[in-house]
Design an enzyme around this catalytic site. Structure first.
Site, short mmCIF file in Angstrom:
data_model
loop_
_atom_site.label_atom_id
_atom_site.label_comp_id
_atom_site.label_asym_id
_atom_site.label_seq_id
_atom_site.Cartn_x
_atom_site.Cartn_y
_atom_site.Cartn_z
N ASN A 65 65.90 -0.77 17.45
CA ASN A 65 66.44 -2.26 17.55
C ASN A 65 66.57 -2.76 16.17
O ASN A 65 67.47 -3.38 15.67
CB ASN A 65 65.18 -2.93 18.27
CG ASN A 65 64.96 -2.36 19.68
OD1 ASN A 65 65.77 -1.63 20.20
ND2 ASN A 65 63.61 -2.55 19.98
N ASP A 66 65.44 -2.61 15.37
CA ASP A 66 65.82 -2.94 14.14
C ASP A 66 66.67 -1.92 13.05
O ASP A 66 67.17 -2.71 11.98
CB ASP A 66 64.17 -2.84 13.48
CG ASP A 66 63.55 -4.17 13.81
OD1 ASP A 66 64.16 -5.31 13.46
OD2 ASP A 66 62.15 -4.15 14.05
N HIS B 90 62.08 -14.18 44.30
CA HIS B 90 61.41 -13.78 43.14
C HIS B 90 59.93 -13.57 43.23
O HIS B 90 59.29 -12.57 42.52
CB HIS B 90 61.71 -14.77 41.87
CG HIS B 90 62.86 -14.04 41.27
ND1 HIS B 90 63.67 -15.07 40.55
CD2 HIS B 90 63.41 -12.91 40.96
CE1 HIS B 90 64.62 -14.33 40.09
NE2 HIS B 90 64.75 -13.18 40.22
N ARG C 284 69.32 -8.89 15.11
CA ARG C 284 69.29 -8.77 16.62
C ARG C 284 69.04 -9.68 17.62
O ARG C 284 69.34 -9.25 18.88
CB ARG C 284 68.03 -7.67 16.89
CG ARG C 284 66.74 -8.14 16.47
CD ARG C 284 65.40 -7.18 16.23
NE ARG C 284 65.04 -7.15 17.33
CZ ARG C 284 63.73 -6.26 17.35
NH1 ARG C 284 63.28 -5.35 16.33
NH2 ARG C 284 63.07 -5.96 18.38
N CYS D 223 61.58 4.85 20.32
CA CYS D 223 60.96 3.98 20.97
C CYS D 223 61.66 2.50 21.11
O CYS D 223 61.27 1.51 21.73
CB CYS D 223 59.35 3.75 20.21
SG CYS D 223 59.52 3.02 18.77
N ARG E 236 50.93 0.85 17.62
CA ARG E 236 51.49 0.45 16.45
C ARG E 236 50.64 -0.52 15.82
O ARG E 236 50.21 -1.50 16.48
CB ARG E 236 52.97 0.09 16.82
CG ARG E 236 53.61 -0.59 15.42
CD ARG E 236 55.08 -0.87 15.71
NE ARG E 236 55.09 -2.18 16.54
CZ ARG E 236 56.15 -2.66 16.73
NH1 ARG E 236 57.42 -1.98 16.60
NH2 ARG E 236 56.54 -3.87 17.69
N ARG F 105 52.79 -2.37 21.39
CA ARG F 105 53.20 -3.58 20.44
C ARG F 105 52.05 -4.46 20.44
O ARG F 105 51.83 -5.44 21.08
CB ARG F 105 54.41 -4.29 21.15
CG ARG F 105 55.66 -3.56 21.03
CD ARG F 105 56.71 -4.36 21.44
NE ARG F 105 58.21 -3.90 21.13
CZ ARG F 105 58.87 -3.14 21.78
NH1 ARG F 105 58.60 -2.96 22.98
NH2 ARG F 105 60.16 -3.07 21.41
N GLU G 28 62.81 2.49 10.95
CA GLU G 28 63.67 1.12 11.50
C GLU G 28 64.25 0.60 10.39
O GLU G 28 65.15 -0.19 10.72
CB GLU G 28 62.41 0.09 11.89
CG GLU G 28 61.49 0.63 13.00
CD GLU G 28 60.50 -0.44 13.09
OE1 GLU G 28 60.57 -1.53 14.18
OE2 GLU G 28 59.48 -0.73 12.38
#
Ligand code: PEP
Ligand code: MG
Length: 856
Positions: A734-735, A474, A745, A782, A617, A581, A711
């Site tokens: 997602n929402d 990793h 979620r 998005c 946003r 975000r 959303e």
């Protein structure tokens, strides 16, 4: 060896079983064979034998040959639901038939209208020790033509008789608690796919296990999965028992597919950069042949660098063996794990995609049931928390080290990393961050843990040279993401390098020059310069705009959390940022960020994006994203409480500060604002009002583009009104999925069902998209579904013209879009809106894009 021929039971289009829109058949859970989409309604016997099953509904029939081989023909998919409508059996169970005898008549129209699909699998359900040779390739076939042949081991009867007791062919799904597949992952079941599977397994009640090489592993344990040592091409059997066993198996199979997609997305970036970097550098090779003063190593990350050798020392963490009582030690261990989990989550939230993924694997190790059970054993035996944790980790390390697979052995570093995090937490310490380095540092060490690398000042680090280490560890993946050339396995010789000495790292040729001449240094510096120029050119080529096959323009943007993501987005060819975000920029702190601080952060990201647009946003706080510096009142149901724009309007001070910072980003007009969690137009008007006030305050005249996030079902259904007040819509799937399906979620047990391809969610996406199209405004997606290759054609078909995805997914999404025709996508999207479940949508898209020739 004898051969048994299986004939086509009717006229139709022959294809592989993979095309059947039912995972039970497509996954060959009932056996191997072929499928036909019938064009005639008379089903004839594909071979001679006895009719073993022919239910009253007459939608399926199975025949046992004289050699004991069972052949099942299942007319269409989900045709059992027709209850016999449209079917007419011509024989009875027990009848002896010859090949070509008529068995069932069926009405193509009735069956086609009532069934999910007419695709008819013809499968041999007793394949034990037998092999199938496909005679027909995909295309039209006539009844009675040979479809495939079964070759068996010779017995007195000519063909091996099945050792199975006579059994009726079971209807699909009822027996679906196991599946065997071949693992096609290039690196086998290494840590990340193992983590992905363990996560999925945990979301079901069923007890799931994986079997390979005669060993079995608890599917919830990453360590146990890795210890199976599954490599590419190995057979893996997934089994589950319990009420939701079938879903668990399907989810685990889907997990392996997801890992494959992730591997190809990651491989695109890493492999491509490796290829570019591996292009011969000519002159470099002249001076980098192993010899006196030159060490040979293994290339972990290609590249060339010149810099000063810099050593870092690792401090050994000492732990006492004996504990102060079980209760106390277990509580301390638990507290340390909680602390480490919170810290890793914070680091993940502010890091790039690769870092997030690797930390995700570390979090799985932290919670791994096998490791934690072992730790409890040591605690019960009276050991201290630190001793128990170290001993448990070392036990798992021992299991990994016993494996032949080098890649799995390299996961040892990750376990050591998690070990040290917890031991430091137990000692009340945290790993220091931003460890200073000299300019142009070449790190020289025995080995390096991922967290040790991320703690270093990456801007000054030009190469890494390890005497041990692994090429796929990793830490190597992280180094690749940071674009730092890295050599491993250089051996004990690196101890001879003086701290501060100038060295040349040729990680294209795999050599380290410990005492280069001045001429060699100059030559290497020129090579580094040339490489930088070449890379700039490659990146410029990756910036080409994206169009579908028919020329329709589709923008591919990236979702960002910070400036590192922005750089990755540009490198991957993102055409802008579709979602910054902002809440993640200021998550790990006790005070609200001031305007200047916010402006600096936004400006950095804007600069990293170059000329590309930045959709910023407004802070999406509340719900699943609490902020320490903004304590919100305790809410019974935070997901339905103060969040997104509601929080912004409730705290106008915070909103105004953020807007002032955002509007001052240069060049003017680069930033477009996006408002989260909208439910009605009044919220947009209120935010627009504040924006206008601030524009007046700071003297901005030019219009600022404003978008609404879709959303909530309310926003989707009201989109035609909303779109009049904004410049663009951006669908947060997602929402939107969470609120449409009423499924949290983040709920682990519902994870398999919160699917944005549920037709209810798609209908809302369609409503929002058609409102945007009618108003001639851009509609973007998005949320995570934008990077789902089964979703992309549907979204384009519904009118979406901008997809914003994680930076690493940009190249693959661009490639897919370039292979799609919008007309085809529209037809597919319309079809999907009429389906009954997300599973049906996924099967339908998979089948359709397969027919379009999607080769990935
Ligand atoms: C979404 O909800 O789809 C979205 C993009 O926002 P977030 O995931 O940040 O809530
Ligand atoms: Mg959201």
């Amino acid at each position: 060896m004898s051969i048994l021929q299986i004939l086509a039971p009717f006229d139709g289009w022959c294809s592989a079983l993979d095309e059947v829109p039912d995972p039970v058949f497509a996954g060959r859970m009932l056996g191997d064979g072929l499928a036909i989409d019938p064009t005639s309604g008379i089903l004839i016997a594909p071979c001679a034998g006895e009719i073993i099953t022919l239910p009253a509904s007459a939608h399926a029939v199975s025949i046992r040959t004289a050699e004991g081989i069972d052949v099942l023909i299942h007319v269409g998919i989900d045709t059992v639901q027709l209850g016999g409508r449209g079917f007419d059996a011509q024989v009875r169970p027990g009848a002896i038939v010859r090949a070509g005898d008529e068995l069932i008549h069926f009405d193509l129209d009735i069956v086609a209208r009532g069934a999910k699909s007419l695709m008819t699998p013809i499968v041999v359900t007793t394949m034990d020790g037998l092999s199938l040779r496909q005679v027909r390739s995909p295309g039209m076939v006539s009844a009675g033509e040979v479809l495939f042949e079964i070759a068996g081991i010779a017995t007195a009867a000519g063909i091996k008789t099945s050792t199975q007791p006579p059994r009726a062919a079971a209807p699909p799904n009822e027996t679906a608690v196991g599946q065997t597949l071949i693992v096609n992952l290039r690196q086998g079941l290494h840590a990340r796919p193992a983590a992905l599977l363990a996560q999925r397994a945990k979301s079901f009640r069923a007890q799931a296990s994986l079997r390979a090489h005669g060993r079995s592993a608890n599917a919830r344990s990453v360590v146990a999965i890795m210890a199976l040592g599954v490599r590419q091409g190995d057979e893996l059997s997934i089994q589950a028992s319990g009420t939701d066993a079938a879903q668990a198996v399907a989810s685990l199979v889907a997990g392996i597919e997801e890992a494959l997609r992730m591997e190809s997305a990651a491989g695109h970036g890493a492999a491509a950069s490796r290829k570019t970097a591996a292009a011969p550098l000519g002159s470099v090779e002249l001076y980098s042949t192993p010899g006196p003063g030159v060490l040979a190593g293994v290339i972990a990350v290609p590249g060339v660098a010149v810099g000063r050798a810099t050593r870092i020392e690792r401090r050994e963490i000492v732990v006492a063996e004996n504990g102060a009582g079980l209760g106390r030690e277990s509580a301390q261990l638990e507290q340390a794990r909680v602390h480490v989990r919170a810290r890793l989550e914070r680091i993940a939230a502010t890091g790039g995609a690769t870092r997030r993924e690797i930390i995700g694997a570390h979090l799985e190790f932290l919670d791994d049931p096998q490791v934690n059970e072992a730790a409890t054993e040591f605690l019960v035996a009276g050991k201290s928390a630190g001793f128990a944790w170290r001993a448990a980790i070392r036990r798992s390390i021992g299991a990994l080290q016993a494996l032949e697979d080098l890649r799995l052995r390299e996961r040892v570093d990750d376990l050591l990393d998690v070990e040290s995090h917890v031991l430091l937490a137990l000692a009340g310490e945290a790993r220091p961050m931003n460890i200073p380095l000299p300019e142009q540092a070449v790190l020289v060490a025995e080995d390096l843990l991922p967290s040790e690398l991320t703690a270093l000042d990456g801007a000054r680090l030009v190469a890494i040279c390890l005497s041990g280490g692994g090429a796929t560890s990793h830490v190597a993946i992280l180094a690749a993401a940071m674009d730092i050339p890295m050599l491993v396995g250089l051996g004990a010789g690196i101890r001879d390098i003086a701290n501060g000495a100038t060295v040349i790292v040729d990680a294209d040729a795999g050599t380290l020059q410990m005492a280069p001449t001045a001429a060699a240094i100059e030559q290497a510096r020129a090579a580094v310069e040339a490489r930088l120029m070449r890379r700039a050119k490659t990146q410029a080529e990756a910036q080409t705009e994206c169009r579908a096959l028919d020329g329709t323009r589709v923008e591919v943007f990236a979702n960002l959390g910070n400036v590192i993501d922005a750089a990755a987005a540009v490198a991957n060819g993102a055409e802008g940022c579709g979602l910054l975000r902002t809440e993640f920029l200021f998550i790990d702190r006790d005070t609200a960020p001031a305007e200047a601080e916010q402006l600096a952060a936004y400006q950095d990201i804007a600069a990293a994006l170059g000329p590309r647009p930045l959709i910023l946003r407004l802070m999406d706080v509340g719900g699943d994203k609490p902020l320490r510096y903004l304590p919100l009142p305790a809410e019974e149901n935070p997901a339905l409480g103060l969040r997104g724009v509601r929080t912004a309007l409730a705290r106008p001070d915070l909103l105004r500060t953020q807007l002032r910072a955002a509007l001052r980003v240069q060049p003017a007009g680069k930033v477009r604002l996006l408002v989260p969690m909208i439910t009605d137009v009044a919220e947009i008007l209120a935010v627009r009002g504040v924006i206008d006030e601030i524009k007046a305050e700071i003297g901005i005249r030019d219009p600022i583009e404003l978008g609404a996030m879709i959303e909530t079902p309310a926003a989707a259904l009201m989109a035609s009104g909303l779109v009049r007040e904004v410049d663009f819509l951006s669908i947060g799937s997602n929402d939107l999925t969470q609120y449409t399906l009423a499924m949290d979620r983040g709920h682990p047990e519902l994870a398999g069902r919160t699917d944005a391809l549920h037709p209810a969610v798609l209908k809302l996406v369609a409503a929002a998209a058609s409102a945007g199209v009618a108003a001639d405004k851009m509609v973007a997606v998005c949320g995570g579904v934008a990077a789902d290759r089964l979703a992309v054609p549907i979204l384009l078909g519904l009118g979406v013209r901008e997809l914003s995805v994680v930076p690493a997914a940009v190249p693959a999404i661009k490639r897919q879009i370039r292979s799609l025709r919008i007309n085809d996508c529209q037809e597919l999207a319309m079809h999907c809106l009429g389906l009954a479940s997300a599973g049906e949508v996924r099967a339908s898209v998979a089948q359709t894009i397969g027919l379009w020739g999607d080769t990935r």
